[in-house]
Design a protein around this motif. Structure first.
Motif, PDB file in Angstrom:
ATOM      1  N   VAL A  60       0.647  -1.139  -0.095  1.00 46.01           N
ATOM      2  CA  VAL A  60      -0.099   0.107  -0.046  1.00 46.01           C
ATOM      3  C   VAL A  60       0.948   1.282  -0.026  1.00 46.01           C
ATOM      4  O   VAL A  60       0.290   2.341  -0.514  1.00 46.01           O
ATOM      5  CB  VAL A  60      -1.040   0.017   1.264  1.00 46.01           C
ATOM      6  N   TYR A  61       2.182   1.292   0.365  1.00 46.85           N
ATOM      7  CA  TYR A  61       3.112   2.400   0.521  1.00 46.85           C
ATOM      8  C   TYR A  61       3.280   2.811  -1.196  1.00 46.85           C
ATOM      9  O   TYR A  61       3.857   3.615  -1.377  1.00 46.85           O
ATOM     10  CB  TYR A  61       4.164   2.353   1.312  1.00 46.85           C
ATOM     11  N   PHE A  62       3.120   1.865  -2.111  1.00 41.33           N
ATOM     12  CA  PHE A  62       3.586   2.185  -3.318  1.00 41.33           C
ATOM     13  C   PHE A  62       2.445   1.925  -4.456  1.00 41.33           C
ATOM     14  O   PHE A  62       2.832   2.475  -5.521  1.00 41.33           O
ATOM     15  CB  PHE A  62       4.592   1.079  -3.701  1.00 41.33           C
ATOM     16  N   GLY A  63       1.364   1.309  -3.997  1.00 42.15           N
ATOM     17  CA  GLY A  63       0.296   0.843  -4.908  1.00 42.15           C
ATOM     18  C   GLY A  63      -0.301   2.179  -5.636  1.00 42.15           C
ATOM     19  O   GLY A  63      -0.611   3.427  -5.046  1.00 42.15           O
ATOM     20  N   GLU A  64      -0.766   2.110  -6.954  1.00 47.46           N
ATOM     21  CA  GLU A  64      -1.311   2.925  -7.676  1.00 47.46           C
ATOM     22  C   GLU A  64      -2.702   2.401  -7.823  1.00 47.46           C
ATOM     23  O   GLU A  64      -3.135   1.302  -8.134  1.00 47.46           O
ATOM     24  CB  GLU A  64      -0.637   3.414  -8.876  1.00 47.46           C
ATOM     25  N   TYR A 122      -0.169  -6.364  -4.772  1.00 50.65           N
ATOM     26  CA  TYR A 122       1.096  -7.304  -4.732  1.00 50.65           C
ATOM     27  C   TYR A 122       0.852  -8.434  -5.746  1.00 50.65           C
ATOM     28  O   TYR A 122      -0.188  -8.936  -6.081  1.00 50.65           O
ATOM     29  CB  TYR A 122       0.829  -8.139  -3.309  1.00 50.65           C
ATOM     30  N   THR A 123       1.939  -8.553  -6.577  1.00 55.94           N
ATOM     31  CA  THR A 123       1.811  -9.480  -7.562  1.00 55.94           C
ATOM     32  C   THR A 123       2.252 -10.689  -6.743  1.00 55.94           C
ATOM     33  O   THR A 123       2.977 -10.772  -5.798  1.00 55.94           O
ATOM     34  CB  THR A 123       2.848  -9.332  -8.728  1.00 55.94           C
ATOM     35  N   GLU A 124       1.979 -12.048  -7.282  1.00 59.05           N
ATOM     36  CA  GLU A 124       2.632 -13.197  -6.961  1.00 59.05           C
ATOM     37  C   GLU A 124       4.022 -13.390  -6.621  1.00 59.05           C
ATOM     38  O   GLU A 124       4.539 -13.780  -5.806  1.00 59.05           O
ATOM     39  CB  GLU A 124       1.972 -14.281  -7.829  1.00 59.05           C
ATOM     40  N   SER A 157      -5.920  -9.247  -1.432  1.00 56.32           N
ATOM     41  CA  SER A 157      -4.382  -9.179  -1.599  1.00 56.32           C
ATOM     42  C   SER A 157      -4.101 -10.233  -0.374  1.00 56.32           C
ATOM     43  O   SER A 157      -3.090 -10.730  -0.638  1.00 56.32           O
ATOM     44  CB  SER A 157      -3.714  -8.088  -1.382  1.00 56.32           C
ATOM     45  N   GLY A 158      -4.856 -10.234   0.728  1.00 54.91           N
ATOM     46  CA  GLY A 158      -4.491 -11.282   1.758  1.00 54.91           C
ATOM     47  C   GLY A 158      -4.800 -12.590   1.269  1.00 54.91           C
ATOM     48  O   GLY A 158      -3.993 -13.455   1.666  1.00 54.91           O
ATOM     49  N   VAL A 159      -5.737 -12.773   0.414  1.00 58.98           N
ATOM     50  CA  VAL A 159      -6.092 -14.123   0.204  1.00 58.98           C
ATOM     51  C   VAL A 159      -5.151 -14.657  -0.783  1.00 58.98           C
ATOM     52  O   VAL A 159      -4.472 -15.820  -0.712  1.00 58.98           O
ATOM     53  CB  VAL A 159      -7.476 -14.087  -0.682  1.00 58.98           C
ATOM     54  N   LEU A 160      -4.607 -13.803  -1.930  1.00 59.75           N
ATOM     55  CA  LEU A 160      -3.543 -14.064  -2.704  1.00 59.75           C
ATOM     56  C   LEU A 160      -2.494 -14.298  -1.888  1.00 59.75           C
ATOM     57  O   LEU A 160      -1.360 -15.509  -2.011  1.00 59.75           O
ATOM     58  CB  LEU A 160      -3.151 -13.054  -3.526  1.00 59.75           C
ATOM     59  N   TRP A 161      -2.132 -13.667  -0.959  1.00 55.03           N
ATOM     60  CA  TRP A 161      -0.862 -13.908   0.096  1.00 55.03           C
ATOM     61  C   TRP A 161      -0.857 -15.315   0.493  1.00 55.03           C
ATOM     62  O   TRP A 161       0.143 -15.847   0.630  1.00 55.03           O
ATOM     63  CB  TRP A 161      -1.033 -12.790   1.057  1.00 55.03           C
ATOM     64  N   ARG A 162      -1.964 -15.619   1.044  1.00 59.89           N
ATOM     65  CA  ARG A 162      -2.014 -16.918   1.822  1.00 59.89           C
ATOM     66  C   ARG A 162      -1.700 -17.992   0.727  1.00 59.89           C
ATOM     67  O   ARG A 162      -1.059 -19.153   1.165  1.00 59.89           O
ATOM     68  CB  ARG A 162      -3.561 -16.944   2.608  1.00 59.89           C
ATOM     69  N   ASP A 163      -2.397 -18.016  -0.305  1.00 63.31           N
ATOM     70  CA  ASP A 163      -2.337 -18.778  -1.487  1.00 63.31           C
ATOM     71  C   ASP A 163      -0.697 -18.938  -1.745  1.00 63.31           C
ATOM     72  O   ASP A 163      -0.248 -20.138  -2.039  1.00 63.31           O
ATOM     73  CB  ASP A 163      -3.281 -18.681  -2.688  1.00 63.31           C
ATOM     74  N   VAL A 164      -0.328 -17.933  -2.063  1.00 63.61           N
ATOM     75  CA  VAL A 164       1.120 -18.122  -2.590  1.00 63.61           C
ATOM     76  C   VAL A 164       2.070 -18.534  -1.424  1.00 63.61           C
ATOM     77  O   VAL A 164       2.943 -19.420  -1.618  1.00 63.61           O
ATOM     78  CB  VAL A 164       1.734 -16.659  -3.021  1.00 63.61           C
ATOM     79  N   VAL A 165       1.951 -18.108  -0.186  1.00 65.51           N
ATOM     80  CA  VAL A 165       2.841 -18.591   0.543  1.00 65.51           C
ATOM     81  C   VAL A 165       2.710 -20.140   0.864  1.00 65.51           C
ATOM     82  O   VAL A 165       3.783 -20.899   1.020  1.00 65.51           O
ATOM     83  CB  VAL A 165       2.690 -17.848   2.156  1.00 65.51           C
ATOM     84  N   THR A 166       1.584 -20.663   0.747  1.00 64.08           N
ATOM     85  CA  THR A 166       1.150 -21.876   0.751  1.00 64.08           C
ATOM     86  C   THR A 166       1.869 -22.827  -0.321  1.00 64.08           C
ATOM     87  O   THR A 166       2.296 -23.964  -0.101  1.00 64.08           O
ATOM     88  CB  THR A 166      -0.275 -22.099   0.764  1.00 64.08           C
ATOM     89  N   GLU A 167       1.756 -22.146  -1.499  1.00 58.15           N
ATOM     90  CA  GLU A 167       2.434 -22.974  -2.475  1.00 58.15           C
ATOM     91  C   GLU A 167       3.867 -22.783  -2.232  1.00 58.15           C
ATOM     92  O   GLU A 167       4.586 -24.031  -2.453  1.00 58.15           O
ATOM     93  CB  GLU A 167       2.394 -22.203  -4.000  1.00 58.15           C
ATOM     94  N   VAL A 168       4.633 -21.758  -1.753  1.00 55.40           N
ATOM     95  CA  VAL A 168       5.966 -22.038  -1.584  1.00 55.40           C
ATOM     96  C   VAL A 168       6.418 -22.917  -0.663  1.00 55.40           C
ATOM     97  O   VAL A 168       7.353 -23.484  -0.599  1.00 55.40           O
ATOM     98  CB  VAL A 168       6.213 -20.588  -1.348  1.00 55.40           C
ATOM     99  N   GLU A 180       6.066 -13.918  -3.447  1.00 60.16           N
ATOM    100  CA  GLU A 180       6.915 -15.521  -3.411  1.00 60.16           C
ATOM    101  C   GLU A 180       8.225 -14.791  -3.147  1.00 60.16           C
ATOM    102  O   GLU A 180       9.094 -15.763  -2.365  1.00 60.16           O
ATOM    103  CB  GLU A 180       6.963 -16.008  -4.763  1.00 60.16           C
ATOM    104  N   ARG A 181       9.089 -14.010  -3.591  1.00 51.98           N
ATOM    105  CA  ARG A 181      10.495 -13.612  -3.443  1.00 51.98           C
ATOM    106  C   ARG A 181      10.793 -13.514  -1.924  1.00 51.98           C
ATOM    107  O   ARG A 181      11.527 -13.997  -1.313  1.00 51.98           O
ATOM    108  CB  ARG A 181      10.945 -12.932  -4.235  1.00 51.98           C
TER     109      ARG A 181
END
Ligand code: NAD
Length: 366
Positions: A140-144, A163-165, A197-208, A169-170
């Protein structure tokens, strides 16, 4: 492989605390056969005074080349009225941005001798050792879109959490890698209950997580995370969270342990050609103009930042343990700079005397 370090001491107490770090760096060269190729340059107000910019292009180029940057602090009242574009803090932000330092590591570690300093009960913080990994370059500090505009005759303020995946992920990989080197537990914090963005966050962390089966992964809503941090912080090992939540949660966790003069940090980016990550290490505190030049500054936050460099840039975990152990020893022996004096008083020691004590404890560790 050589070990190159760029020291940017900066303003205020930055040069004072960095002088003690330089002695510690010299000690590892002399006594542990661990020499560092050290160069020094200006940042912040000091760079502005000389070059009219808080970070000269040549300094930026050097920072991109070295194994690690060690920064003191920037800013001070002298520079408060400068234009935003040349304020001392812009130098710091430029370093973080151009080095693409996306993972901010903030440890919250409670030295037993200072457990009384916490606002929490001693038994809740004694032995505490957690690490917060905050995503530092997005969110949120950078998003447009962002800004303040008019709607129906009313001002509206807008910021965007984005947030992008790849970004999630990184940072997640950095957090899992850390967990592997520590207690093998990772708690990811977001607000998947109310934010996509939190749903995506949880999904990506689970994948990693599939690539790190040895690490025990849990998820927590960030508001509950804040409560748990002050209720029972020792349940955590590594916490991974976004830029905004990480800003708040890392300050909250850090304060569990007492003084600002004790808090180090690291900001890491992608691996360079030699396999080491782009990295900058700095104490959490600022330039402390109220005590500058008085020999009162506590150098421990800056020295602990160098210990993080030993561990995360130079893969010298045992030497980092040695340095942290020396600090633990001097604190247990009662050495205290002014910021660490409890209500019972006592005689504080100076910045240099604290450096002397740590060097003596390092000698004793051999
Ligand atoms: P600060 O962290 O400089 O100081 C806050 C208080 O903590 C002061 O009372 C100070 O004396 C004390 N303190 C801080 N570090 C200490 C240490 N090592 N030993 C003993 N006491 C210590 O924060 P501030 O006063 O809000 O800001 C002062 C200046 O620093 C401002 O110009 C601000 O913009 C800048 N700043 C820079 C950074 C940075 O370089 N990363 C971070 C925060 C603030």
């Amino acid at each position: 492989m050589t070990n190159s370090l760029l020291i940017l001491a900066g303003d205020g107490i930055g040069p004072e605390v960095m002088d003690e770090v330089k002695r510690v760096i010299g000690w590892f060269g002399d006594k542990r056969d661990l020499p560092f190729d050290v160069s020094e340059d200006l940042v912040g107000g000091a760079a502005y005074d000389k070059h009219g910019t808080p970070l000269h292009d040549d300094t930026m180029a050097k920072a991109q080349e070295v194994d690690a940057v060690l920064l003191g602090a920037v800013g001070g009242p002298k520079y408060d009225d400068l234009d935003f574009s040349v304020k001392p803090e812009r130098g710091l932000l430029r370093l973080r941005k151009e080095m693409d330092l996306f993972a901010n590591l903030r440890p919250a570690q409670c030295f037993d001798a200072l457990a009384d300093f916490s606002s929490l009960k001693t038994e809740i913080v004694s032995g505490l050792d957690i690490m917060i990994v905050r995503e530092l370059t997005s969110g949120v500090y950078f998003g447009e879109p962002r800004g303040i505009h008019m709607e129906d005759n009313m001002r509206v303020g807008v910021n965007t959490q984005r947030y992008t995946e790849a970004e999630i992920e990184r940072g997640a990989r950095a957090a899992f890698d850390l967990a592997m080197k520590r207690g093998k537990k990772l708690c990811s914090m977001e607000k998947a209950n109310v934010m996509e963005s939190g749903v995506l966050w949880r999904d990506v962390v689970t994948e990693v997580h599939q690539d790190y089966p040895e690490v025990e992964l849990s998820h927590m809503y960030a508001d509950n995370g804040a409560m748990q941090l002050v209720r029972a912080p020792k349940q955590f090992d590594v916490i991974y969270t976004d830029n905004l939540f990480g800003d708040i949660l890392s300050d909250c966790a850090a304060m569990l342990t007492g003084s600002l003069g004790m808090l180090p940090s690291a900001s890491l980016g992608s691996p360079m050609a030699n396999g080491r990550p782009k990295a900058m290490y700095e104490p959490v505190h600022g330039s402390a103009p109220d005590i500058t030049g008085q020999g009162k500054a506590n150098p421990i936050a800056c020295i602990l930042s160098f210990a993080m460099a030993l561990r995360y840039s130079f893969d010298k975990g045992a030497e980092a343990d040695r340095l942290e152990g020396a600090i633990e020893t001097v604190l247990a022996d009662g050495a205290r700079t002014a910021d660490l004096m409890g209500p019972d008083g006592g005689t504080p020691i100076s910045t240099t005397q604290m450096g002397d004590a740590i060097l003596a404890a390092l000698d004793a560790s051999l």
